[in-house]
Design an enzyme around this catalytic site. Sequence first.
Site, PDB file in Angstrom:
ATOM      1  CG  ASP A  67      -2.572  29.089  95.213  1.00  0.00           C
ATOM      2  OD1 ASP A  67      -1.615  29.199  94.442  1.00  0.00           O
ATOM      3  OD2 ASP A  67      -3.734  28.865  94.820  1.00  0.00           O
ATOM      4  CG  HIS A 138     -10.618  26.567  93.118  1.00  0.00           C
ATOM      5  ND1 HIS A 138     -10.153  25.297  93.376  1.00  0.00           N
ATOM      6  CD2 HIS A 138      -9.901  27.004  92.049  1.00  0.00           C
ATOM      7  CE1 HIS A 138      -9.199  25.014  92.508  1.00  0.00           C
ATOM      8  NE2 HIS A 138      -9.031  26.015  91.697  1.00  0.00           N
ATOM      9  CD  GLU A 143     -10.963  23.853  96.542  1.00  0.00           C
ATOM     10  OE1 GLU A 143     -11.735  24.230  95.641  1.00  0.00           O
ATOM     11  OE2 GLU A 143      -9.981  23.118  96.327  1.00  0.00           O
TER      12      GLU A 143
END
Length: 246
Positions: A67, A138, A143
């Site tokens: 990410d 998460h 999430e």
Amino acid sequence: MKTIKVKDYEEMSQKAAEYIIKKVRNNPKITLGLATGGTPVGTYRNLIEDHEKNGTSYKHVTTFNLDEYVGLPQENPQSYRSFMDNNLFNHIDINKTETHVPNGNKETLHTECKSYEKTLIDHGGVDLQVLGIGSNGHIGFNEPGTSFESKTHIVDLAPSTIEANSRFFESEQEVPTQAITMGIQTIMNSREILLIVSGENKRDALFQLLNGEEVTESFPASVLRNHPCVTIIADEAASANIKYGI
Ligand code: PGA
């Protein structure tokens, strides 16, 4: 899921690094999925030490990070590109062009998500994905409530994640509110997963992962129970009260 219980953060970092090094030595062209955050820093430190001492080479290794924040310039020290450069890539012999981190500064973020997913697939997918877990369960920045079918996508960070990550910024206001993350399906497509967990603040999450009743999108990490090849390395602080066959 295979679980390995260790004493503390140091031992977790050492064991995780040993695990990764073995895989890299067995397959010098391995594709690694990598994570950022406080948990993997020690693991990366051990990889660097081993590279310097024993010469493990990353010349032919490709990496894909989970990410990246949206809107944080790559050169900002808190961007995940900077994190990876500073904590690992600058200290080993990896070819930087083979290190992939989503670009959260593209004007067309949806196109960036699609192209990240495609590059990963064209590459043949991730062989070994290193994962941390959020205290809300998460994985990556997926999430609670994220679809198990999700691919690389843009997310709004949960307030608890913003609060947890504010320790890396001057104030909570500076933490970006959005990120690009590999989706749950992207993560589940990895051939193998190594989850590292340390500290009391992860105890509830680990408990729910290992002893929780159901696999549910409201606790994203629970999906890992459906993956055929997961190894968890967890320290004592994270594992108190957990029943598992170690
Ligand atoms: P941490 O984050 O390693 O900084 O605790 C892990 C995560 O949120 O996935």
